[in-house]
Design an enzyme around this catalytic site. Structure first.
Site, PDB file in Angstrom:
ATOM      1  N   ASP A 199       0.847  -1.186   0.000  1.00  0.00           N
ATOM      2  CA  ASP A 199       0.000   0.000   0.000  1.00  0.00           C
ATOM      3  C   ASP A 199       0.882   1.236   0.000  1.00  0.00           C
ATOM      4  OD1 ASP A 199      -2.378   1.751   0.420  1.00  0.00           O
ATOM      5  OD2 ASP A 199      -3.322  -0.162   0.915  1.00  0.00           O
ATOM      6  N   HIS A 264      -2.912   3.093  -4.718  1.00  0.00           N
ATOM      7  CA  HIS A 264      -2.287   2.694  -3.451  1.00  0.00           C
ATOM      8  C   HIS A 264      -0.840   2.279  -3.704  1.00  0.00           C
ATOM      9  CE1 HIS A 264      -5.737   2.973  -0.742  1.00  0.00           C
ATOM     10  NE2 HIS A 264      -6.474   2.475  -1.713  1.00  0.00           N
ATOM     11  N   GLU A 327      -9.972   2.651  -5.144  1.00  0.00           N
ATOM     12  CA  GLU A 327      -9.605   4.016  -4.755  1.00  0.00           C
ATOM     13  C   GLU A 327      -8.462   4.588  -5.592  1.00  0.00           C
ATOM     14  OE1 GLU A 327     -10.971   4.006  -0.074  1.00  0.00           O
ATOM     15  OE2 GLU A 327      -8.911   3.454  -0.541  1.00  0.00           O
ATOM     16  N   TYR A 418     -15.890  -4.431   8.048  1.00  0.00           N
ATOM     17  CA  TYR A 418     -14.625  -3.702   8.181  1.00  0.00           C
ATOM     18  C   TYR A 418     -14.298  -3.602   9.664  1.00  0.00           C
ATOM     19  CZ  TYR A 418     -13.499  -2.441   3.396  1.00  0.00           C
ATOM     20  OH  TYR A 418     -13.093  -2.498   2.087  1.00  0.00           O
ATOM     21  N   ASP A 420     -11.948  -2.439  11.328  1.00  0.00           N
ATOM     22  CA  ASP A 420     -11.262  -1.292  11.922  1.00  0.00           C
ATOM     23  C   ASP A 420     -12.256  -0.369  12.617  1.00  0.00           C
ATOM     24  OD1 ASP A 420     -12.280  -0.769   9.385  1.00  0.00           O
ATOM     25  OD2 ASP A 420     -10.790   0.742   8.902  1.00  0.00           O
ATOM     26  N   TRP A 468      -8.271  -3.589   8.533  1.00  0.00           N
ATOM     27  CA  TRP A 468      -7.405  -2.506   8.051  1.00  0.00           C
ATOM     28  C   TRP A 468      -6.708  -1.878   9.249  1.00  0.00           C
ATOM     29  CZ3 TRP A 468      -6.697  -2.720   3.069  1.00  0.00           C
ATOM     30  CH2 TRP A 468      -7.717  -3.189   2.232  1.00  0.00           C
ATOM     31  N   GLU A 470      -4.668   0.990   9.658  1.00  0.00           N
ATOM     32  CA  GLU A 470      -4.143   2.358   9.736  1.00  0.00           C
ATOM     33  C   GLU A 470      -3.987   2.826  11.175  1.00  0.00           C
ATOM     34  OE1 GLU A 470      -6.593   2.674   5.827  1.00  0.00           O
ATOM     35  OE2 GLU A 470      -6.665   1.517   7.668  1.00  0.00           O
TER      36      GLU A 470
END
Length: 759
Positions: A199, A264, A327, A418, A420, A468, A470
Site C-alpha cells: 500500500d 495505493h 480508490e 470492516y 477497523d 485494516w 491504519e
C-alpha cells in the site's frame, strides 16, 4: 453455466449443508461455528493422558491431523495424547481418524462413552472434525481430563470462501502474531487468509529482482511527528513467506496475497520513481487516506508488474491473486500527456476504461500460470475480464452486479465487515474508526443477498472480514479488533442458511473466548465488560449505573473490596453510593466470567470528569479513536476520540449554576490525512493570541462563554492541560469545546475534560 473447481465446491457444500441442516440439539455442545447437524446422546467420552489417537498405517495426512489435535489438547488441557498408527485395541477408549466419510471439507464426528471417530474422505474434512473435537474438549480454560458430551455430528460448510484479511502494509505484524491469527482462524473453520502486503504506507514483501521495494519502500517516518523515527516499518523475507504459507496450508488455510494496482502505489513509486505518473513524495508515506499516486501505463511498468507477480506466484500457490483496483484517483492520469496519449492510442473513452484495460493486462500475467484475478469492486468500472472475480466492499451492490453479470464474487462490505470500526461505544475500545460495528452486527450479516436468483447465488464464493490497520499500531490491537468478531463471521460463513441464532451463539462465547486465549490471541473483551455512568444521586451521593455494550450475561458486583464471583449479587439497578465507596463488577454467563473485572472508587473526579469518548462529537464525518503524539511506545499513549474533519466536542447538560473550573487535557496531532478537498472545508477560527485559544460556547452555534489562551501548551506536541474559569449560568447548558488555530496542521484533540464547581 460452467462450474469452476471452487464453484463446484460451493455447490456441493450447499447441497450437503441443506441436506443435514437442523439446529444444534444440545446446550452443552459449545461448538463454534454451529454444526449443520448435531444429535446429543447419553453419556460422555473421558479425554485424558491415557487416550490414544489412531490413524491408518501410511496415512501421512491423517497422522499430521492427529499430531495437530494432540498438540492442541496439550496446549489447552495440559496433557498430550499419543498418536498411534494402526487400529485401536479392543476395549480401548480411543480417538480414531478414518477416511470412510464425506468429501471436501465435510466430516462426521461420532462421540460415544467408549470412543470417538472422525470420518472424512479428504484431509480438510479430517482437520475440521479434529477442530470440532478440540473445541468440545476445551469448554473452558481448565486443565486436566475432560468429559466430552456424547453426540453425532454431521457437518459441512455453507460457503467455500470463508476469509479474513489482515493489512500488514499500514503496520507490520510479527510472524508469531500472524501464526497465532492463523491458528484462531483454523480453529473456527476460516479457510482464506487475504494478506494485504502492499500500500502507500509500505511494501512488505521481498522481491529479489527489485530490492529497493523493501530497502526503501518498506520504511517510512513514524506517523507521529514527535518521534520522527525514519526507520519505522519492516518486511517479510521470501523464506518467512514460504514458512507462513506452509503453516497456513497445514491448517487448511489458503493465503491470497494482494499486490495493489494501479493505485495505493506510493511506496513502490518512492522506491522506483520511474513507475509513477507523477514524482512521489516519500514524506507522505506516514499519512492515512486516499492518495493520488498511480502507476503509469508504460510498457516498462507492466514488465515490472509481470516480474513482481511471477515472484509472488512462486511464493503463493493460491488459485487467486488479489490485484486491488480500489480508490485509484485519476487526477495524475488526467494530468499526464503520456497517459492521455495512451487512452487515445487504445481508443478508450476515459480513465475508467483505462483502469479496466490496466487490470485486464495484469490479469493476463496471472492467466498464463493458471491463476485467477480477484480485485475490489471498482474493477467493475469500465468493463471486467471474463474470468475476474469481484470482492464487494462498497456495500453489497458490487457483489449483486458481479453475480448478475456471471462473475464470481466474495462479499466483504463496508462498514459491517470492516473490523477497523470500534466494537462498542466504550472509551476503552482500541484505536480505530468511530462507527460502532458490534459483534452482533457482524453476526447479523447474511452473505446471500435476497436480490439474487438461485443460479446467481452460485456465483457467491463466500464472505470475508477485513482488518485494516491504519490505526492499529500494535499486534495486540490488530488481534483485538479482529477477534471475537471474526468468530461471528466464521459461523455465518460455515453454518447452514437459516440456522443463525444469536442467543445460542452468545451462550457459547465464554468457551470460545477461553479457546482464543489458549491460541495466543488477544481478543477484545470490552463489549462484555461493565461500563459506568456516574450522575448526581440523592443526599450528596453519586449514582452509578452499569451496563455492557452487548447486554450478554449478568453483571455481578461487590462493595466490600472482594473480587466478584458467579455467586456475587446481580446488578439490577443504579447504585447510590457515598464518597470513598469502591465498586467491583464483572460479567458472568452461565457461571463463567466474560471479560475483565472492572473497579471504580466514588470520588468527585468520577462525577466531574469525562474522557473524549464520553463526550459527544459535534459532527460525525470521520470519527476516529487516535493516539497522542507523545514520544512514547504506541501502547503507552493516550487515546482520543475525534472527528478529524471537525475537531469539536460537547459536554451535554453541564451545571454552571455556581460557575466552574474547566480543565482540558489535550494534545496536538499532525494532520497526516490525505482527504483531498475536504481539508479546505474543516471549520476553523483564527487565533486572537499567538498560541491560539480553547473556545467554550453555549452550544456549537451559541454564544462564546470563554476563550482560554493555550500559551505554552501550543509548543508541546504531547499532552497538555489547559485550565480556565467558566462564569455562572442559570440553567444547564451544552458546552461546545473547540480550538482556534492558524492552520489544520497540527490540530488539537481532547483526551479528557474535568468540570469542577467553582466553590
Amino acid at each position: 453455466m460452467t462450474l469452476t473447481p471452487l464453484r463446484m465446491i460451493v455447490a456441493s457444500a450447499l447441497v450437503l449443508a441443506a441436506a443435514v441442516a437442523t439446529p444444534a440439539a444440545a446446550a452443552d455442545l459449545t461448538l463454534t461455528p454451529a454444526p449443520a447437524k448435531a444429535v446429543r446422546a447419553e453419556g460422555a467420552f473421558k479425554l485424558s493422558a491415557a487416550t490414544r489417537i489412531h490413524v491408518a498405517k501410511s496415512d501421512i495426512e491423517a497422522r499430521g491431523v492427529a499430531v495437530q489435535l494432540a498438540d492442541l489438547i496439550r496446549r489447552s488441557r495440559g496433557f498430550r495424547p499419543i498418536v498411534v498408527e494402526g487400529p485401536s485395541v479392543g476395549g480401548e477408549s480411543a480417538i480414531v481418524l478414518t477416511r470412510e466419510g464425506p468429501a471436501g471439507e465435510a466430516y462426521k464426528l461420532n462421540i460415544t462413552p467408549t470412543g470417538v471417530t472422525i470420518a472424512a474422505a479428504q484431509r480438510a474434512g479430517l482437520f475440521y472434525g479434529a477442530m470440532s473435537l478440540w473445541q468440545l474438549a476445551t469448554p473452558d480454560d481448565a486443565k486436566g481430563p475432560v468429559a466430552i458430551p456424547a453426540a453425532t455430528i454431521e457437518d459441512a460448510p455453507r460457503f467455500a470462501w470463508r476469509g479474513l484479511m489482515v493489512d500488514s502494509a499500514r503496520h507490520y505484524q510479527s510472524i508469531a502474531t500472524l501464526k497465532a491469527t492463523l491458528d484462531a482462524m483454523a480453529a473456527h473453520k476460516l479457510n482464506t487468509f487475504h494478506w494485504h502486503l502492499v500500500d502507500d504506507q509500505g511494501w512488505r514483501l521481498e522481491i529479489k529482482k527489485y530490492p529497493k521495494l523493501t530497502q526503501v519502500g518498506a520504511w517510512r517516518n513514524d506517523p507521529g511527528a514527535a518521534r520522527a523515527d525514519p526507520k519505522y516499518g519492516g518486511f517479510y523475507t521470501q523464506e518467512q513467506v514460504r514458512d507462513l504459507v506452509a503453516y497456513a496450508a497445514a491448517r487448511n488455510i489458503t493465503i491470497v496475497p494482494e499486490i495493489e494496482t494501479p493505485g495505493h502505489a506510493l511506496a513502490p513509486i518512492v522506491a522506483y520513481p520511474e513507475l509513477g505518473s507523477a514524482p512521489p513524495d516519500a514524506s507522505k508515506m506516514g499519512d492515512w487516506g486516499v492518495f493520488p499516486w498511480l502507476y503509469n501505463t508504460d510498457d516498462a511498468t507492466f514488465a515490472f508488474l509481470d516480474d513482481v507477480l511471477n515472484e509472488v506466484m512462486d511464493l503463493f500457490p493460491s488459485t487467486f491473486i488479489h490485484v486491488g483496483g480500489d480508490e485509484a484517483i485519476k487526477d495524475q492520469w488526467k494530468a499526464s500527456p503520456k497517459v492521455q496519449a495512451k487512452i487515445r492510442e487504445l481508443g478508450l473513452k476515459d480513465e475508467h476504461e483505462l483502469q479496466s484495460w490496466f487490470i485486464q493486462r495484469v490479469g493476463k500475467t496471472l492467466e498464463k500460470r493458471g491463476r485467477r484475478l480477484i480485485g475490489w469492486d471498482e474493477i467493475l468500472e469500465g468493463g471486467l475480464a471474463p474470468n475476474a472475480t469481484v470482492m464487494s466492499w462498497r456495500g453489497i451492490d458490487g457483489a449483486i452486479a458481479a453475480a448478475k453479470a456471471g462473475h464470481d464474487t466474495v462479499l466483504s462490505p463496508h462498514p459491517t465487515l470492516y473490523l477497523d470500526n470500534r466494537q462498542s461505544a466504550s472509551p476503552d475500545e482500541p484505536t480505530g474508526r468511530g462507527k460502532v460495528v458490534s459483534l452482533k452486527d457482524v453476526y447479523a450479516f447474511d452473505p446471500a443477498p435476497a436480490q439474487l436468483t438461485e443460479d446467481q447465488r452460485r456465483h457467491i464464493l463466500g464472505v470475508q472480514a477485513n482488518v485494516w490497520t491504519e490505526h492499529m499500531q500494535t499486534d495486540a490491537r490488530m488481534q483485538a479488533m479482529a477477534f471475537p468478531r471474526a468468530v461471528a463471521l466464521a459461523e455465518r460463513g460455515w453454518s447452514p442458511e437459516g440456522a443463525a441464532d444469536w442467543d445460542d451463539f452468545a451462550r457459547r462465547l465464554p468457551a470460545d473466548m477461553a479457546r482464543l486465549k489458549v491460541l495466543g490471541v488477544v481478543a477484545n473483551t470490552v463489549p462484555f465488560e461493565p461500563q459506568p455512568k456516574a450522575s448526581e444521586g440523592e443526599g450528596g451521593k453519586t449514582r452509578l449505573a452499569l451496563s455492557t455494550g452487548l447486554g450478554i450475561g449478568q453483571v455481578r458486583y461487590t462493595l466490600d473490596g472482594k473480587t466478584p464471583t458467579a455467586s456475587s449479587p446481580v446488578y439490577a439497578d443504579a447504585l447510590d453510593l457515598p464518597n470513598g465507596a469502591t465498586v467491583k463488577a464483572r460479567t458472568f454467563l452461565d457461571g463463567q466470567a466474560l471479560g475483565r473485572e472492572r473497579a471504580w472508587t466514588i470520588t468527585p473526579t468520577l462525577l466531574n470528569t469525562r474522557v473524549s469518548a464520553q463526550l459527544k462529537l459535534c459532527t460525525d464525518k470521520v470519527p476516529l479513536t487516535m493516539i497522542d503524539d507523545a514520544p512514547r511506545a504506541f501502547d503507552q499513549r493516550a487515546m482520543m476520540f475525534v472527528d478529524i474533519l471537525n475537531p469539536c466536542w460537547i459536554w451535554e447538560g453541564a451545571d454552571l449554576t455556581k460557575g466552574a473550573i474547566l480543565g482540558v487535557r489535550a494534545s496536538q496531532i499532525p494532520f497526516n490525512f490525505q482527504v483531498g478537498a475536504e481539508r479546505d472545508r474543516i471549520p476553523s477560527r483564527p487565533p486572537a493570541t499567538p498560541g491560539g485559544e480553547l473556545e467554550v460556547r453555549a452550544g456549537c452555534a451559541g454564544e462564546r462563554i470563554a476563550a482560554i489562551p493555550l500559551g505554552d501548551a501550543s509548543k508541546n506536541p504531547g499532552l497538555s492541560t489547559i485550565t480556565g474559569r467558566l462564569p455562572p449560568r442559570a440553567a444547564k447548558v451544552d458546552l461546545c469545546l473547540s480550538f482556534t488555530a492558524k492552520s489544520v496542521d497540527p490540530f488539537w484533540a481532547i483526551d479528557r475534560v474535568t468540570l469542577t464547581p467553582a466553590n
